[in-house]
Design a protein around this motif. Sequence first.
Motif, PDB file in Angstrom:
ATOM      1  N   SER A   1       0.809  -1.232   0.000  1.00  0.00           N
ATOM      2  CA  SER A   1       0.000   0.000   0.000  1.00  0.00           C
ATOM      3  C   SER A   1       0.838   1.276   0.000  1.00  0.00           C
ATOM      4  CB  SER A   1      -0.972   0.028   1.198  1.00  0.00           C
ATOM      5  OG  SER A   1      -1.839  -1.084   1.146  1.00  0.00           O
ATOM      6  N   LYS A   2       2.145   1.146  -0.275  1.00  0.00           N
ATOM      7  CA  LYS A   2       3.031   2.310  -0.319  1.00  0.00           C
ATOM      8  C   LYS A   2       3.445   2.572  -1.766  1.00  0.00           C
ATOM      9  CE  LYS A   2       4.942   1.743   4.331  1.00  0.00           C
ATOM     10  NZ  LYS A   2       6.191   1.622   5.129  1.00  0.00           N
ATOM     11  N   LEU A   3       3.222   3.807  -2.216  1.00  0.00           N
ATOM     12  CA  LEU A   3       3.547   4.202  -3.585  1.00  0.00           C
ATOM     13  C   LEU A   3       4.613   5.284  -3.570  1.00  0.00           C
ATOM     14  CD1 LEU A   3       2.990   4.195  -6.673  1.00  0.00           C
ATOM     15  CD2 LEU A   3       1.196   5.900  -6.220  1.00  0.00           C
ATOM     16  N   THR A   4       5.687   5.060  -4.329  1.00  0.00           N
ATOM     17  CA  THR A   4       6.774   6.039  -4.422  1.00  0.00           C
ATOM     18  C   THR A   4       7.057   6.349  -5.887  1.00  0.00           C
ATOM     19  OG1 THR A   4       7.796   5.215  -2.393  1.00  0.00           O
ATOM     20  CG2 THR A   4       9.173   6.531  -3.851  1.00  0.00           C
ATOM     21  N   TYR A   5       7.108   7.660  -6.191  1.00  0.00           N
ATOM     22  CA  TYR A   5       7.485   8.099  -7.536  1.00  0.00           C
ATOM     23  C   TYR A   5       8.288   9.383  -7.364  1.00  0.00           C
ATOM     24  CZ  TYR A   5       7.090   8.798 -12.584  1.00  0.00           C
ATOM     25  OH  TYR A   5       7.366   8.936 -13.935  1.00  0.00           O
ATOM     26  N   VAL A   6       9.589   9.239  -7.234  1.00  0.00           N
ATOM     27  CA  VAL A   6      10.471  10.325  -6.788  1.00  0.00           C
ATOM     28  C   VAL A   6      11.422  10.745  -7.900  1.00  0.00           C
ATOM     29  CG1 VAL A   6      12.322  10.902  -5.167  1.00  0.00           C
ATOM     30  CG2 VAL A   6      10.355   9.571  -4.385  1.00  0.00           C
ATOM     31  N   GLY A   7      11.670  12.070  -7.991  1.00  0.00           N
ATOM     32  CA  GLY A   7      12.710  12.600  -8.866  1.00  0.00           C
ATOM     33  C   GLY A   7      12.445  12.434 -10.350  1.00  0.00           C
ATOM     34  N   GLN A   8      11.211  12.613 -10.783  1.00  0.00           N
ATOM     35  CA  GLN A   8      10.865  12.426 -12.196  1.00  0.00           C
ATOM     36  C   GLN A   8      10.425  13.717 -12.889  1.00  0.00           C
ATOM     37  OE1 GLN A   8      11.431   9.359 -13.667  1.00  0.00           O
ATOM     38  NE2 GLN A   8      12.373   9.039 -11.647  1.00  0.00           N
ATOM     39  N   ASP A   9      10.535  14.857 -12.218  1.00  0.00           N
ATOM     40  CA  ASP A   9      10.271  16.179 -12.807  1.00  0.00           C
ATOM     41  C   ASP A   9       8.842  16.348 -13.312  1.00  0.00           C
ATOM     42  OD1 ASP A   9      12.848  17.044 -12.304  1.00  0.00           O
ATOM     43  OD2 ASP A   9      13.610  16.274 -14.206  1.00  0.00           O
TER      44      ASP A   9
END
Length: 246
Positions: A27-35
């Motif tokens: 249940s954890k969603l990460t979408y980091v550093g994609q501008d």
Amino acid sequence: MKTSDLCLEKDNKCAEVNRNAIIFENSKLTYVGQDCSRIPSPLIQVYAPSVHYMDLSFNQLSTLQGLEQFTLLKELVLDNNNLTDTLCLPRLQHLHTLSLNKNNIVNLELLLNKISNNLPALRYLSLLGNVACPNQLSDMEKDEEDYQRYRYYVLYRLPNLQFLDSTKVTTEERLEASRRGQLMKVVCPTNVEGRDDSPATFNSKYTPLPGSKRSIGDHQGAYGKCRYRYSGKHSEGNRFIKNNDL
């Protein structure tokens, strides 16, 4: 799985979404550093119904459009984005943690109104690195007293907070906030509306100058309440006053 991209809507500055950058587990969603300038639609369409924790740090987010579909969200990390006073916070019944460190938020009162109205379960809030949070991360002219007054006012407005920024709320702080927190309000001269599509304007009609020109020899003074005051906290001018000048 090799790197593959999905096309997003044309008006999104983040034209592609990198599948390999999407991390979803328990249940954890990460979408980091994609501008990305907004929450990518594939993240909303595929993951919104089941996400409890979401980290969208180090993007270029200027809007939170689509966030309202993450109805089960409990923790949201939005550090290092481009969110301003125009950000729209939807009602998220279960959200207890919100991190907005290092964005472009200036108007503390406006943000607290949105949080108070739409995030009833919030217990952890972090605003470090925003102008709205007056400490040396955002302004070298600020000191510990400025920051403490800010804490009292935030806790007065959001009395259920357990953590503010990186520090746990103490019993003494909570009592002091309830006693005189309302007196710590910081006036911010803005015309910002609480919408994603409104321009962030910072015009003020107040000026210390007279409203009309005066003729030579006209030295008449004007009396009235002043909107701003100078405390002299950082002035060193008094060092140069001698006794015979007093």
